[in-house]
Design an enzyme around this catalytic site. Structure first.
Site, PDB file in Angstrom:
ATOM      1  N   ASP A  62      34.406   2.147 -28.293  1.00 42.41           N
ATOM      2  CA  ASP A  62      33.970   2.336 -26.866  1.00 42.41           C
ATOM      3  C   ASP A  62      35.039   2.400 -25.944  1.00 42.41           C
ATOM      4  O   ASP A  62      36.250   2.699 -26.130  1.00 42.41           O
ATOM      5  CB  ASP A  62      33.578   0.736 -26.741  1.00 42.41           C
ATOM      6  CG  ASP A  62      34.641  -0.319 -27.373  1.00 42.41           C
ATOM      7  OD1 ASP A  62      35.700  -0.185 -27.391  1.00 42.41           O
ATOM      8  OD2 ASP A  62      34.033  -1.538 -27.735  1.00 42.41           O
ATOM      9  N   HIS A 130      29.768 -10.404 -30.009  1.00 43.24           N
ATOM     10  CA  HIS A 130      29.420  -9.130 -29.883  1.00 43.24           C
ATOM     11  C   HIS A 130      30.668  -8.261 -30.810  1.00 43.24           C
ATOM     12  O   HIS A 130      31.482  -8.803 -31.275  1.00 43.24           O
ATOM     13  CB  HIS A 130      29.735  -8.657 -28.494  1.00 43.24           C
ATOM     14  CG  HIS A 130      30.966  -8.791 -27.899  1.00 43.24           C
ATOM     15  ND1 HIS A 130      31.349  -9.447 -26.890  1.00 43.24           N
ATOM     16  CD2 HIS A 130      32.438  -8.130 -28.293  1.00 43.24           C
ATOM     17  CE1 HIS A 130      32.709  -9.129 -26.582  1.00 43.24           C
ATOM     18  NE2 HIS A 130      33.301  -8.302 -27.583  1.00 43.24           N
ATOM     19  N   GLU A 135      26.419  -6.584 -26.811  1.00 49.79           N
ATOM     20  CA  GLU A 135      26.063  -7.810 -26.531  1.00 49.79           C
ATOM     21  C   GLU A 135      25.068  -8.503 -27.275  1.00 49.79           C
ATOM     22  O   GLU A 135      24.317  -7.928 -27.699  1.00 49.79           O
ATOM     23  CB  GLU A 135      26.436  -8.114 -25.110  1.00 49.79           C
ATOM     24  CG  GLU A 135      27.514  -7.578 -24.220  1.00 49.79           C
ATOM     25  CD  GLU A 135      28.718  -8.267 -24.441  1.00 49.79           C
ATOM     26  OE1 GLU A 135      28.628  -9.470 -25.035  1.00 49.79           O
ATOM     27  OE2 GLU A 135      29.691  -7.992 -23.648  1.00 49.79           O
TER      28      GLU A 135
END
Length: 236
Positions: A62, A130, A135
């Site tokens: 990410d 998460h 999430e």
């Protein structure tokens, strides 16, 4: 899930690196990597080793939307300073936080993952369960996408920024569906504040409310914990 418990995060990080070395000895060429404080001891073990990573490819989970690669809070900056500048890889992929369009960037990153199937994926876990920035409520079949950060995640990350207002509100994140395609998964968790999430991930039902519980569906997951993170497990 194969659960391994260690006295401290240094021992745990070294063990995670040992598993990566074993994978490389068996032909692994692509590592999925994570950021944050959890994998730092593993990266230190990698940097302090004599292992050559110049034929390896890495794909990060990410990146914050809106942060430049040279911003010291970007995940590209984190990876360069903790690993890549010290142990060069053949290729390193991190989502582009400054990409002009989310659709174009997520399509690009999904192609990166498709073209470089991940042999070993390293994960941490958030207090709310998460993985990556997937999430609670995230679909288990999702690929890379732009996601809003929950307030609890913003609060947890605020310590890295000058103020909470500086914490990005969105990130590009590899989806749970992409994560589950990895051949092997190593999930690291340290500290008492992760104990509830670890228990739900391992002993609770598989539910979108706990994104990490999706790992119960994978055939090769090693959960690497310190004693504090393992403290609420029924079976130790």
């Amino acid at each position: 899930m194969d659960v391994k418990i260690f006295d401290n995060d240094t021992e745990a990080g070294k063990y995670a690196f040992d598993l990566i070395k074993q994978g490389m000895d068996n032909g692994a060429k692509v590592l999925g990597l994570a950021t944050g404080s959890t994998p730092v001891t593993m990266y230190k073990a990698m940097v302090n080793s004599d292992v050559d990573f110049s034929n390896m490819t890495s794909i990060n989970l990410d990146e914050y939307v809106g942060l430049a690669p040279d911003n010291d809070q970007s995940y590209r900056y984190f990876m360069q300073s903790n690993l890549f500048d010290k142990k060069p890889f053949k290729e390193t992929f991190v989502p582009n936080g400054l990409a002009k369009g989310p659709e174009e960037e997520t399509t690009r990153y999904n192609k990166v993952i498709a073209d470089h199937p991940i042999n070993i994926q390293v994960l941490g876990i958030g207090r709310n369960g998460h993985i990556g920035f997937n999430e609670p409520g995230s679909p288990f079949d999702a690929e890379t996408r732009k996601v809003p950060l929950t307030q609890s995640t913003i609060d947890a990350n605020a310590r890295f920024f000058a103020s909470e207002d500086d914490v990005p509100r969105y990130a590009y994140s590899m989806g749970i569906g992409s994560i589950l395609k990895s051949k092997k998964i190593l999930l690291l968790a340290f500290g008492e504040n992760k104990a509830d999430a670890v228990k739900k991930m391992i002993e609770g039902p598989v539910t979108n409310d706990v994104p990490a519980s999706a790992l119960q569906k994978h055939s090769d997951v090693v959960v690497i914990l310190d004693k504090a993170a393992a403290s609420k497990l029924s079976k130790k």
